[in-house]
Design an enzyme around this catalytic site. Structure first.
Site, mmCIF file in Angstrom:
data_model
loop_
_atom_site.group_PDB
_atom_site.id
_atom_site.type_symbol
_atom_site.label_atom_id
_atom_site.label_comp_id
_atom_site.label_asym_id
_atom_site.label_seq_id
_atom_site.Cartn_x
_atom_site.Cartn_y
_atom_site.Cartn_z
ATOM 1 N N TYR A 94 44.779 34.986 -19.986
ATOM 2 C CA TYR A 94 44.304 33.776 -19.313
ATOM 3 C C TYR A 94 42.873 33.502 -19.758
ATOM 4 O O TYR A 94 42.058 34.423 -19.868
ATOM 5 C CB TYR A 94 44.324 33.954 -17.788
ATOM 6 C CG TYR A 94 43.613 32.857 -17.031
ATOM 7 C CD1 TYR A 94 44.318 31.755 -16.546
ATOM 8 C CD2 TYR A 94 42.230 32.901 -16.807
ATOM 9 C CE1 TYR A 94 43.661 30.740 -15.853
ATOM 10 C CE2 TYR A 94 41.578 31.882 -16.121
ATOM 11 C CZ TYR A 94 42.298 30.811 -15.654
ATOM 12 O OH TYR A 94 41.646 29.808 -14.987
ATOM 13 N N GLU A 126 41.811 25.021 -19.415
ATOM 14 C CA GLU A 126 42.478 26.257 -18.981
ATOM 15 C C GLU A 126 43.727 26.487 -19.817
ATOM 16 O O GLU A 126 44.519 25.563 -20.021
ATOM 17 C CB GLU A 126 42.847 26.155 -17.499
ATOM 18 C CG GLU A 126 43.579 27.376 -16.953
ATOM 19 C CD GLU A 126 43.977 27.202 -15.499
ATOM 20 O OE1 GLU A 126 43.182 27.590 -14.622
ATOM 21 O OE2 GLU A 126 45.070 26.653 -15.239
#
Length: 229
Positions: free
Chosen positions: A100, A188
């Protein structure tokens, strides 16, 4: 303004950020028989809401018959009050590991904030709450920028695979440049994956600061949901 996944991935391509080969359609008639993609293919509903997979908005097609069926099934679907009006169809990736990464603005610190974790594919709020040590946070001074040594330290602290260090350095630097150059509120990637063909951004969540629209002609195209040529 929040972008659809396909729009964020158009930005990826402008910054040479690896992402699966894909095609975007708004109707079945736009799906070419010679689309040039290799099976298996992931058919992904383009809606700005989480939980697409659980709602049936993401399917993996192994042949033309399944692809036609899934396009029919997903177009027009209602996902948490969002009507599916377009699809991103992309080549499936053989995933080895999922990470991530995100960039945003920490207004209280008046700095950019990079967050990095080896627990990709999971809800990042859940990771932050249950495994806070697995979420690395690094503040970036806008006047200095993101330097290589900071990326290297973050990769080490997050326990990312050192074998892919150079590729990770490259893609993280490019994501930061995308974030800054496009006046983004958020960039993101979840997951940022190690695949059989290298490191790749498999998803996209991008939010633009519309106060900077006067600097970016493409913002108007994004608002009208028009692919950038």
């Amino acid at each position: 303004m929040n972008l659809f996944e396909y729009q964020g991935k158009e930005l990826y391509k402008k910054f040479s950020i690896p992402t699966p080969k894909s095609t975007f359609i708004k109707s079945k008639s736009e799906l070419q028989s010679d689309h040039g993609l290799n099976y298996p293919l992931v058919v992904k509903a383009q809606v700005q809401v989480g939980g697409r997979g659980k709602a049936g908005g993401i399917k993996v097609a192994n042949n033309n018959i399944e692809l036609d069926q899934f396009v029919d099934d997903i177009l027009g679907m209602d996902i948490k009050g969002h009507l599916v009006e377009s699809l991103l169809i992309e080549e499936a990736s053989e995933i080895i590991k999922e990470y991530y990464i995100s960039f945003t603005l920490d207004r209280s610190e008046k700095k950019y904030l990079m967050m990095l974790s080896s627990k990709g594919g999971m809800d990042i709020e859940e990771v932050a709450e249950n495994s806070p040590d697995d979420l690395i946070k690094h503040h970036i001074s806008p006047s200095v920028g993101l330097v290589v040594s900071d990326i290297e330290n973050a990769i080490t602290k997050a326990n990312l695979d050192s074998e892919y260090k150079d590729q990770l350095l490259d893609i993280i630097s490019k994501l930061y440049n995308l974030f800054v150059d496009n006046d983004c509120d958020l960039v993101e990637v979840n997951p940022l994956a190690i695949t059989s063909s290298g490191v790749s951004a498999l998803d996209s969540k991008v939010s633009l600061d519309m106060n900077a629209e006067y600097r970016h002609e493409e913002f108007q195209q994004f608002e009208k949901d028009i692919p950038i040529p």
